[in-house]
Design an enzyme around this catalytic site. Structure first.
Site, PDB file in Angstrom:
ATOM      1  N   ALA A   1       0.834  -1.196   0.000  1.00  0.00           N
ATOM      2  CA  ALA A   1       0.000   0.000   0.000  1.00  0.00           C
ATOM      3  C   ALA A   1       0.871   1.248   0.000  1.00  0.00           C
ATOM      4  O   ALA A   1       2.005   1.236   0.479  1.00  0.00           O
ATOM      5  CB  ALA A   1      -0.909   0.002   1.215  1.00  0.00           C
TER       6      ALA A   1
ATOM      7  N   GLY B   1      -0.047  -5.221   0.861  1.00  0.00           N
ATOM      8  CA  GLY B   1      -1.240  -5.205   0.036  1.00  0.00           C
ATOM      9  C   GLY B   1      -1.038  -5.871  -1.306  1.00  0.00           C
ATOM     10  O   GLY B   1      -1.975  -6.435  -1.880  1.00  0.00           O
TER      11      GLY B   1
ATOM     12  N   GLU C   1      -1.522  -9.489  -0.693  1.00  0.00           N
ATOM     13  CA  GLU C   1      -2.946  -9.727  -0.503  1.00  0.00           C
ATOM     14  C   GLU C   1      -3.692  -9.713  -1.833  1.00  0.00           C
ATOM     15  O   GLU C   1      -4.576 -10.545  -2.078  1.00  0.00           O
ATOM     16  CB  GLU C   1      -3.521  -8.676   0.445  1.00  0.00           C
ATOM     17  CG  GLU C   1      -3.024  -8.838   1.876  1.00  0.00           C
ATOM     18  CD  GLU C   1      -3.525  -7.738   2.792  1.00  0.00           C
ATOM     19  OE1 GLU C   1      -4.229  -8.051   3.764  1.00  0.00           O
ATOM     20  OE2 GLU C   1      -3.204  -6.552   2.532  1.00  0.00           O
TER      21      GLU C   1
ATOM     22  N   GLU D   1       3.596  -6.079   7.603  1.00  0.00           N
ATOM     23  CA  GLU D   1       2.868  -5.028   8.333  1.00  0.00           C
ATOM     24  C   GLU D   1       3.260  -4.928   9.808  1.00  0.00           C
ATOM     25  O   GLU D   1       3.191  -3.845  10.398  1.00  0.00           O
ATOM     26  CB  GLU D   1       1.353  -5.273   8.227  1.00  0.00           C
ATOM     27  CG  GLU D   1       0.753  -4.973   6.870  1.00  0.00           C
ATOM     28  CD  GLU D   1       0.849  -6.138   5.895  1.00  0.00           C
ATOM     29  OE1 GLU D   1       0.230  -6.059   4.818  1.00  0.00           O
ATOM     30  OE2 GLU D   1       1.538  -7.137   6.221  1.00  0.00           O
TER      31      GLU D   1
END
Length: 291
Positions: A97, A141, A144, A164
């Site tokens: 992200a 992200g 993911e 994270e």
């Protein structure tokens, strides 16, 4: 393979003889241009979405995610597309992200923003199968996003991870749930608690990736070949297969088998089921109606 070459979308470096029509703009249902994506139809029945935010290694931001949703809606509604390939560049599928965007968010903003919430569309609203072709970094992200796809292909040197914990947080778009279902509790817990990354070879060995390829070019070629093969089957059957396999993640074995049985029997009497059975008996290639 020099992974430090200048960042360019994979499709831009493939020869036309290898991937015919790979740079042809997809025009089945829209003429919209994208700032952070490239949309093409490289093979008959195959739509390719290439993440294209090179300056930040395809870091995921709200505009990119919104464009991705629009592009997937376009392909999902197209009568000519049967399967989708999602890829990035040789250097990065998506390196996580965009921290500059995520850092200022409050709890309620982070929970309700379309940046996170809209990702579920990959598994709940897109009926056509999506193949992730991952080269380079797929972190946070980006990891993911790759796991949300139906089939995950990658290069041997791909770099996956959920780091994270190093930022004082945890995966927020289903990373802990999908990683645990793919790898088991112990391995997923180790990776999430340490934030350690792992290679494409390890991803295949552990069952996260379906297949690895030695180069990024071979990766995209392999993903497109699989997508083209899938697109050549009955859309009704393909979408039913995607549905029942995804249900296996949510249901008990008993309920999953019962759900599969209902879908299986629901296909009998469909036009494509009759076409497929007749073609098999006559040893001919079926001409699907997609009904």
């Amino acid at each position: 393979m020099n992974t430090l070459r200048s960042f360019r979308p994979l499709a831009s470096r493939l020869q036309p003889s290898t991937l015919p029509r790979t740079v042809r703009q997809f025009s089945a249902t829209t003429t919209r241009s994208y700032e952070y994506l490239l949309l093409s139809e490289p093979r008959p029945g195959v739509g390719q979405v290439t993440l294209n935010r090179p300056k930040v290694l395809n870091a995921l931001c709200t505009p990119l995610i919104n464009e991705l949703n629009t592009a997937l809606d376009t392909l999902n509604s197209s009568p000519t597309i049967g399967a989708i390939v999602l890829t990035g560049s040789e250097k990065a599928f998506a390196a996580g992200a965009d921290i500059k965007e995520m850092a200022p968010l409050t709890f309620s903003e982070a929970y309700t923003t379309s940046f996170i919430e809209s990702w579920s569309r990959l598994t709940t609203q897109i009926k056509k199968p999506i193949i992730a072709a991952v080269s380079g970094h797929a972190l946070g992200g980006g990891c993911e996003l790759a796991m949300m796809c139906d089939i995950l292909y990658c290069t041997e040197s791909a770099n996956f991870g959920q780091p994270e914990i190093k930022l004082g947080t945890i995966p927020g778009a289903g990373g802990s749930q999908r990683l645990t279902r793919a790898l088991g509790k112990s391995k997923a817990m180790e990776l999430i608690l340490t934030g350690n990354s792992f290679s494409g070879v390890e991803a295949e060995r552990w069952g996260l990736a379906a297949r690895t390829f030695p180069t990024s070019e071979a990766l995209v070629e392999g993903a497109l070949a699989t997508a083209e093969r899938v697109a050549g089957y009955s859309r009704v059957a393909v979408q039913a297969a995607k549905e029942v396999v995804n249900k296996s993640q949510d249901l008990s074995l008993r309920d999953g088998v019962e759900y599969e049985r209902r879908v299986f029997h629901g296909l009998f009497g469909s036009k494509d089921q009759k076409v497929g059975m007749k073609a098999f008996a006559e040893k001919k290639k079926p001409e699907w109606t997609h009904e």
